[in-house]
Design a protein around this motif. Structure first.
Motif, PDB file in Angstrom:
ATOM      1  N   VAL A 138       0.892  -1.168   0.025  1.00 35.03           N
ATOM      2  CA  VAL A 138       0.014  -0.006   0.043  1.00 35.03           C
ATOM      3  C   VAL A 138       0.788   1.324  -0.157  1.00 35.03           C
ATOM      4  O   VAL A 138       1.597   1.192   0.933  1.00 35.03           O
ATOM      5  N   GLY A 170      -2.697 -10.404  -8.396  1.00 31.18           N
ATOM      6  CA  GLY A 170      -2.774  -8.806  -7.417  1.00 31.18           C
ATOM      7  C   GLY A 170      -4.174  -8.344  -7.091  1.00 31.18           C
ATOM      8  O   GLY A 170      -4.227  -7.892  -6.008  1.00 31.18           O
ATOM      9  N   PHE A 171      -5.178  -8.541  -7.869  1.00 36.10           N
ATOM     10  CA  PHE A 171      -6.359  -7.972  -7.590  1.00 36.10           C
ATOM     11  C   PHE A 171      -7.051  -8.765  -6.498  1.00 36.10           C
ATOM     12  O   PHE A 171      -7.676  -7.917  -5.364  1.00 36.10           O
ATOM     13  N   GLU A 184      -4.597 -11.292 -11.937  1.00 32.11           N
ATOM     14  CA  GLU A 184      -5.484 -11.748 -11.093  1.00 32.11           C
ATOM     15  C   GLU A 184      -5.213 -11.956  -9.615  1.00 32.11           C
ATOM     16  O   GLU A 184      -5.822 -11.593  -8.712  1.00 32.11           O
ATOM     17  N   MET A 191      -6.650  -7.365   1.087  1.00 34.66           N
ATOM     18  CA  MET A 191      -5.958  -6.440   1.782  1.00 34.66           C
ATOM     19  C   MET A 191      -6.971  -5.146   2.523  1.00 34.66           C
ATOM     20  O   MET A 191      -7.080  -4.961   3.594  1.00 34.66           O
ATOM     21  N   SER A 192      -7.920  -4.583   1.281  1.00 37.57           N
ATOM     22  CA  SER A 192      -8.969  -3.952   1.455  1.00 37.57           C
ATOM     23  C   SER A 192      -9.820  -4.235   2.649  1.00 37.57           C
ATOM     24  O   SER A 192     -10.109  -3.750   3.510  1.00 37.57           O
ATOM     25  N   GLN A 193     -10.232  -5.706   2.537  1.00 37.23           N
ATOM     26  CA  GLN A 193     -11.272  -6.267   3.388  1.00 37.23           C
ATOM     27  C   GLN A 193     -10.419  -6.115   4.901  1.00 37.23           C
ATOM     28  O   GLN A 193     -11.114  -5.557   6.118  1.00 37.23           O
ATOM     29  N   MET A 232      -5.274  -7.383  -3.257  1.00 38.99           N
ATOM     30  CA  MET A 232      -5.434  -6.080  -2.903  1.00 38.99           C
ATOM     31  C   MET A 232      -7.104  -6.149  -2.366  1.00 38.99           C
ATOM     32  O   MET A 232      -7.365  -5.430  -1.436  1.00 38.99           O
ATOM     33  N   SER A 233      -7.752  -7.122  -3.048  1.00 38.68           N
ATOM     34  CA  SER A 233      -9.099  -7.158  -2.277  1.00 38.68           C
ATOM     35  C   SER A 233      -9.017  -7.641  -0.840  1.00 38.68           C
ATOM     36  O   SER A 233      -9.698  -7.152   0.077  1.00 38.68           O
ATOM     37  N   LEU A 249      -8.200  -4.016   6.027  1.00 35.18           N
ATOM     38  CA  LEU A 249      -7.967  -2.640   6.502  1.00 35.18           C
ATOM     39  C   LEU A 249      -9.316  -1.991   7.010  1.00 35.18           C
ATOM     40  O   LEU A 249      -9.380  -1.508   8.150  1.00 35.18           O
TER      41      LEU A 249
END
Lengths: 154, 154
Positions: free
Chosen positions: B83, B119-120, B117, B126-128, B123-124, B130
């Motif tokens: 991030v 990476g996506f 894919e 990671m967002s969840q 990052m999904s 955070l």
């Protein structure tokens, strides 16, 4: 499309931004209108075009705590359509008559399924934003902690 | 590879997990050893294999505030290598002799550049994560706010 300045779209190419624009609808909302409710299923992303929108949370049943007031074009909210479990984490209400851009979760998911890079960039932007909010909130907690330590040692 | 149970890797295929395993190195660290320092450039992701690791933040110069103690295999930390602006958001120290898996930022970036894919999905995840931390931290703030309101009305 100045509302595409939203942080979520940072780093997208012109053709990727165009695909987002293609699934965007402009809608009018009145002052006082509730856009979504904390804890409910998130199915729409909002971008501010004109007007003013409050974000707030409830403390118990009685107290409404304001978290933010959005005034800038391109401010986005309802972004938890991108993050499991896909529930609005705050409530949102128009603080004046507002013109908003609405993007449906299902439409955005389709665009992402057709362009993985677009999805990766948006989720990276989402993570960056959430980390910034987390740091700010931790700083607020630190202030409370300092106050608490001072009161104990007073 | 039980340490690949880290939330960041949830939803990856076997071959994607294998690519992560290929860039992972096991290293030994001693009790008391500082792994990274809050605010410094994040260049390594850590996964707990054996041992115990503290995450902490400083309040001013004098007070160290513990944020979490990691004991479970697969616990990951140093995740801000994913991030922007790529700085460690907390400090980390071994609470006992520990066996850790280390993944270099540059190696992970290369794997992601070859598999969008992967990476996506990361990052999904990671967002969840955070968003969950942000909600927890907001709840803590609400408790302080309630205490404050009570003291004002006392």
């Amino acid at each position: 499309m100045p509302w595409l300045t939203c942080y979520l779209f940072k780093g997208l190419s012109k053709s990727q931004l165009q695909r987002i624009a293609n699934i965007s609808m402009e809608k009018q909302f009145q002052k006082g209108q509730l856009l979504f409710h904390e804890g409910r299923k998130a199915d729409q992303l909002f971008l501010l075009k004109e007007g003013k929108v409050e974000l707030l949370t409830k403390i118990g049943e009685a107290i409404e705590l304001p978290i933010d007031i959005l005034r800038s074009k391109g401010s986005c909210f309802g972004t938890t359509i991108l993050v499991a479990p896909y529930l609005y984490s705050l409530s949102s209400r128009c603080a004046e008559d507002s013109s908003l851009i609405v993007i449906k979760k299902t439409d955005l998911e389709q665009v992402i399924s057709q362009d993985c890079e677009l999805g990766f960039i948006m989720m990276s932007n989402m993570s960056q934003h959430l980390l910034e909010r987390l740091k700010e909130t931790r700083e607020e907690l630190k202030i409370h902690f300092r106050t608490f330590v001072k009161s104990v040692h007073a």
